[in-house]
Design a protein around this motif. Structure first.
Motif, PDB file in Angstrom:
ATOM      1  N   ILE A   1       0.985  -1.288  -0.021  1.00 17.63           N
ATOM      2  CA  ILE A   1       0.067   0.064   0.119  1.00 17.63           C
ATOM      3  C   ILE A   1       0.984   1.147   0.184  1.00 17.63           C
ATOM      4  O   ILE A   1       1.793   1.446   0.706  1.00 17.63           O
ATOM      5  CB  ILE A   1      -0.738  -0.062   1.187  1.00 17.63           C
ATOM      6  CG1 ILE A   1      -1.853  -1.028   1.127  1.00 17.63           C
ATOM      7  CG2 ILE A   1      -1.247   1.304   1.321  1.00 17.63           C
ATOM      8  CD1 ILE A   1      -2.810  -1.340   2.509  1.00 17.63           C
TER       9      ILE A   1
ATOM     10  N   VAL B   1      -0.147   5.381   0.602  1.00 17.10           N
ATOM     11  CA  VAL B   1      -1.334   6.334   0.785  1.00 17.10           C
ATOM     12  C   VAL B   1      -0.907   7.383   0.059  1.00 17.10           C
ATOM     13  O   VAL B   1       0.056   8.193  -0.010  1.00 17.10           O
ATOM     14  CB  VAL B   1      -1.208   6.410   2.262  1.00 17.10           C
ATOM     15  CG1 VAL B   1      -2.347   7.419   2.487  1.00 17.10           C
ATOM     16  CG2 VAL B   1      -1.590   5.333   3.235  1.00 17.10           C
TER      17      VAL B   1
ATOM     18  N   THR C   1      -6.114  10.177   5.036  1.00 14.68           N
ATOM     19  CA  THR C   1      -5.538   9.355   6.223  1.00 14.68           C
ATOM     20  C   THR C   1      -6.034   7.835   5.953  1.00 14.68           C
ATOM     21  O   THR C   1      -7.309   7.718   6.207  1.00 14.68           O
ATOM     22  CB  THR C   1      -5.825   9.816   7.666  1.00 14.68           C
ATOM     23  OG1 THR C   1      -5.256  11.068   7.577  1.00 14.68           O
ATOM     24  CG2 THR C   1      -4.971   8.863   8.749  1.00 14.68           C
ATOM     25  N   PHE C   2      -5.459   6.817   6.124  1.00 13.40           N
ATOM     26  CA  PHE C   2      -5.734   5.392   5.909  1.00 13.40           C
ATOM     27  C   PHE C   2      -5.319   4.714   7.348  1.00 13.40           C
ATOM     28  O   PHE C   2      -4.270   5.041   7.929  1.00 13.40           O
ATOM     29  CB  PHE C   2      -4.733   4.765   4.852  1.00 13.40           C
ATOM     30  CG  PHE C   2      -5.047   3.145   4.753  1.00 13.40           C
ATOM     31  CD1 PHE C   2      -6.325   2.586   4.029  1.00 13.40           C
ATOM     32  CD2 PHE C   2      -4.183   2.269   5.238  1.00 13.40           C
ATOM     33  CE1 PHE C   2      -6.465   1.093   4.172  1.00 13.40           C
ATOM     34  CE2 PHE C   2      -4.169   0.847   5.120  1.00 13.40           C
ATOM     35  CZ  PHE C   2      -5.418   0.243   4.651  1.00 13.40           C
TER      36      PHE C   2
ATOM     37  N   TYR D   1      -2.385   6.363   9.109  1.00 16.27           N
ATOM     38  CA  TYR D   1      -1.160   6.532   8.160  1.00 16.27           C
ATOM     39  C   TYR D   1      -1.528   7.806   7.211  1.00 16.27           C
ATOM     40  O   TYR D   1      -2.349   7.325   6.223  1.00 16.27           O
ATOM     41  CB  TYR D   1      -0.697   5.358   7.520  1.00 16.27           C
ATOM     42  CG  TYR D   1      -0.450   4.406   8.450  1.00 16.27           C
ATOM     43  CD1 TYR D   1       0.930   4.438   8.847  1.00 16.27           C
ATOM     44  CD2 TYR D   1      -1.228   2.965   8.722  1.00 16.27           C
ATOM     45  CE1 TYR D   1       1.368   3.280   9.845  1.00 16.27           C
ATOM     46  CE2 TYR D   1      -0.591   2.162   9.727  1.00 16.27           C
ATOM     47  CZ  TYR D   1       0.513   2.113   9.997  1.00 16.27           C
ATOM     48  OH  TYR D   1       0.988   1.046  10.980  1.00 16.27           O
TER      49      TYR D   1
ATOM     50  N   ALA E   1      -1.171  10.543   4.109  1.00 24.21           N
ATOM     51  CA  ALA E   1      -0.535  10.750   2.660  1.00 24.21           C
ATOM     52  C   ALA E   1       1.132  10.465   2.922  1.00 24.21           C
ATOM     53  O   ALA E   1       1.630  11.248   3.719  1.00 24.21           O
ATOM     54  CB  ALA E   1      -0.991  11.695   1.857  1.00 24.21           C
TER      55      ALA E   1
ATOM     56  N   TRP F   1       2.613   7.651   3.533  1.00 25.94           N
ATOM     57  CA  TRP F   1       3.214   6.207   4.332  1.00 25.94           C
ATOM     58  C   TRP F   1       3.050   4.892   3.207  1.00 25.94           C
ATOM     59  O   TRP F   1       2.102   5.181   2.340  1.00 25.94           O
ATOM     60  CB  TRP F   1       2.473   5.935   5.425  1.00 25.94           C
ATOM     61  CG  TRP F   1       2.700   6.631   6.666  1.00 25.94           C
ATOM     62  CD1 TRP F   1       2.382   7.858   7.062  1.00 25.94           C
ATOM     63  CD2 TRP F   1       3.590   6.064   7.614  1.00 25.94           C
ATOM     64  NE1 TRP F   1       3.073   8.427   8.284  1.00 25.94           N
ATOM     65  CE2 TRP F   1       3.740   7.280   8.709  1.00 25.94           C
ATOM     66  CE3 TRP F   1       4.543   4.886   7.774  1.00 25.94           C
ATOM     67  CZ2 TRP F   1       4.552   6.939   9.594  1.00 25.94           C
ATOM     68  CZ3 TRP F   1       5.165   4.857   8.756  1.00 25.94           C
ATOM     69  CH2 TRP F   1       5.119   5.874   9.837  1.00 25.94           C
TER      70      TRP F   1
ATOM     71  N   THR G   1      -9.175  -2.430   8.293  1.00 24.50           N
ATOM     72  CA  THR G   1      -9.112  -1.142   7.691  1.00 24.50           C
ATOM     73  C   THR G   1     -10.118  -0.133   7.568  1.00 24.50           C
ATOM     74  O   THR G   1     -11.449  -0.476   7.921  1.00 24.50           O
ATOM     75  CB  THR G   1      -8.477  -1.239   6.596  1.00 24.50           C
ATOM     76  OG1 THR G   1      -9.524  -1.874   5.383  1.00 24.50           O
ATOM     77  CG2 THR G   1      -7.236  -2.128   6.347  1.00 24.50           C
TER      78      THR G   1
ATOM     79  N   SER H   1     -11.067   4.494   7.148  1.00 25.53           N
ATOM     80  CA  SER H   1     -10.554   5.892   7.036  1.00 25.53           C
ATOM     81  C   SER H   1     -11.761   6.831   7.690  1.00 25.53           C
ATOM     82  O   SER H   1     -12.925   6.826   7.247  1.00 25.53           O
ATOM     83  CB  SER H   1     -10.503   6.424   5.550  1.00 25.53           C
ATOM     84  OG  SER H   1      -9.668   7.712   5.394  1.00 25.53           O
TER      85      SER H   1
ATOM     86  N   ALA I   1      -9.721   8.508   2.338  1.00 25.37           N
ATOM     87  CA  ALA I   1      -8.509   8.337   1.879  1.00 25.37           C
ATOM     88  C   ALA I   1      -8.444   7.646   0.366  1.00 25.37           C
ATOM     89  O   ALA I   1      -9.312   6.921  -0.191  1.00 25.37           O
ATOM     90  CB  ALA I   1      -7.449   7.197   2.633  1.00 25.37           C
ATOM     91  N   THR I   2      -7.340   7.834  -0.172  1.00 27.04           N
ATOM     92  CA  THR I   2      -7.063   7.373  -1.640  1.00 27.04           C
ATOM     93  C   THR I   2      -5.584   6.553  -1.477  1.00 27.04           C
ATOM     94  O   THR I   2      -4.519   7.019  -1.018  1.00 27.04           O
ATOM     95  CB  THR I   2      -6.863   8.305  -2.907  1.00 27.04           C
ATOM     96  OG1 THR I   2      -8.295   8.801  -2.806  1.00 27.04           O
ATOM     97  CG2 THR I   2      -6.721   7.376  -4.167  1.00 27.04           C
ATOM     98  N   ILE I   3      -5.756   5.268  -1.819  1.00 30.44           N
ATOM     99  CA  ILE I   3      -4.308   4.436  -1.596  1.00 30.44           C
ATOM    100  C   ILE I   3      -4.246   3.791  -3.058  1.00 30.44           C
ATOM    101  O   ILE I   3      -5.052   3.226  -3.589  1.00 30.44           O
ATOM    102  CB  ILE I   3      -4.515   3.619  -0.250  1.00 30.44           C
ATOM    103  CG1 ILE I   3      -5.595   2.392  -0.733  1.00 30.44           C
ATOM    104  CG2 ILE I   3      -4.648   4.389   0.860  1.00 30.44           C
ATOM    105  CD1 ILE I   3      -5.873   1.617   0.476  1.00 30.44           C
TER     106      ILE I   3
END
Length: 221
Positions: free
Chosen positions: A66, A68, A72-73, A80, A82, A84, A96, A98, A102-104
């Protein structure tokens, strides 16, 4: 399901080509960049969590990688933002979520069964970055099978030398130029072994995720 499944061929998904597809979990959707299989698949995806969304506890038999990209994930009580990079080995599990959204960038089922490394890297830490020639590099993971890093280039600098031994690129910030085409933040490019490429950093430079060494095994799969 087969999406960009021929690893001997060049594949590109530009940011403006994103097609968001709902996942089985409400509030979580993804863009499928490459995929072999149904819901439990060898897959590379952009995944977006809506604010307040979550995924119940689940196992990753083939491991998970992953990065990020924004928001925040969260994994349980670990958060975590952005920047990480997370690497969870085969057989690992987590829950998991958010809170803010978040966008991962996610890669599933792409690790050796012998890989036991759990990795957490904050790429915002300046001490993680080292200059090598015309670029800055933040190493994320390295083994006999693959090398994963972030790289920063100044405007006009070439991403690769004369020959490429297979590479996967995700533009994290800025843009890259490939001939008459430009690819902005979020664009994904996969180049098979033996390729030649004149891709260069755009006018504001570029930060990009780079993974190499892994495509030869994928071609032979």
């Amino acid at each position: 399901m087969l999406i960009n499944s021929d690893f001997s061929r060049r594949a590109v998904v530009a940011r403006e080509q994103y097609q968001w597809i709902a996942s089985p979990q409400l509030g979580v959707e993804r863009v499928m960049l490459d995929r072999i299989g149904a819901e439990k698949a060898r897959a590379t995806s952009i995944v977006r969590y809506a604010a307040g969304s979550s995924f119940p506890h689940h196992v990753h038999p083939g491991g998970e990688e992953i990065l990020v990209l924004c928001g925040t994930f969260s994994e349980g009580d670990k958060h975590y933002p952005a920047g990480w990079y997370l690497r969870n080995p085969p057989g690992s599990s987590h829950q998991t979520a958010s809170n803010e959204g978040a966008t991962i960038f996610v890669k599933l089922w792409q690790m050796s069964v012998e890989d036991t490394h759990r990795v957490r890297v904050d790429t915002r830490d300046p001490q993680r970055w080292q200059r090598e020639g015309d670029r800055e590099i933040c190493m994320l993971f390295s083994s006999e099978d693959e090398r994963v890093c972030l790289q920063r280039l100044l405007p006009g600098a070439r991403l690769f030398g004369d020959s490429i031994d297979g590479a996967e690129v995700l533009v994290v910030d800025g843009e890259v130029i490939d001939g008459a085409e430009s690819y902005s933040r979020g664009s994904w490019i996969r180049l098979p072994g033996g390729s030649s490429s004149a891709i260069v950093a755009g006018s504001s430079g570029v930060t990009y995720y780079l993974k190499t060494g892994h495509l030869s095994a994928a071609v032979g799969a």
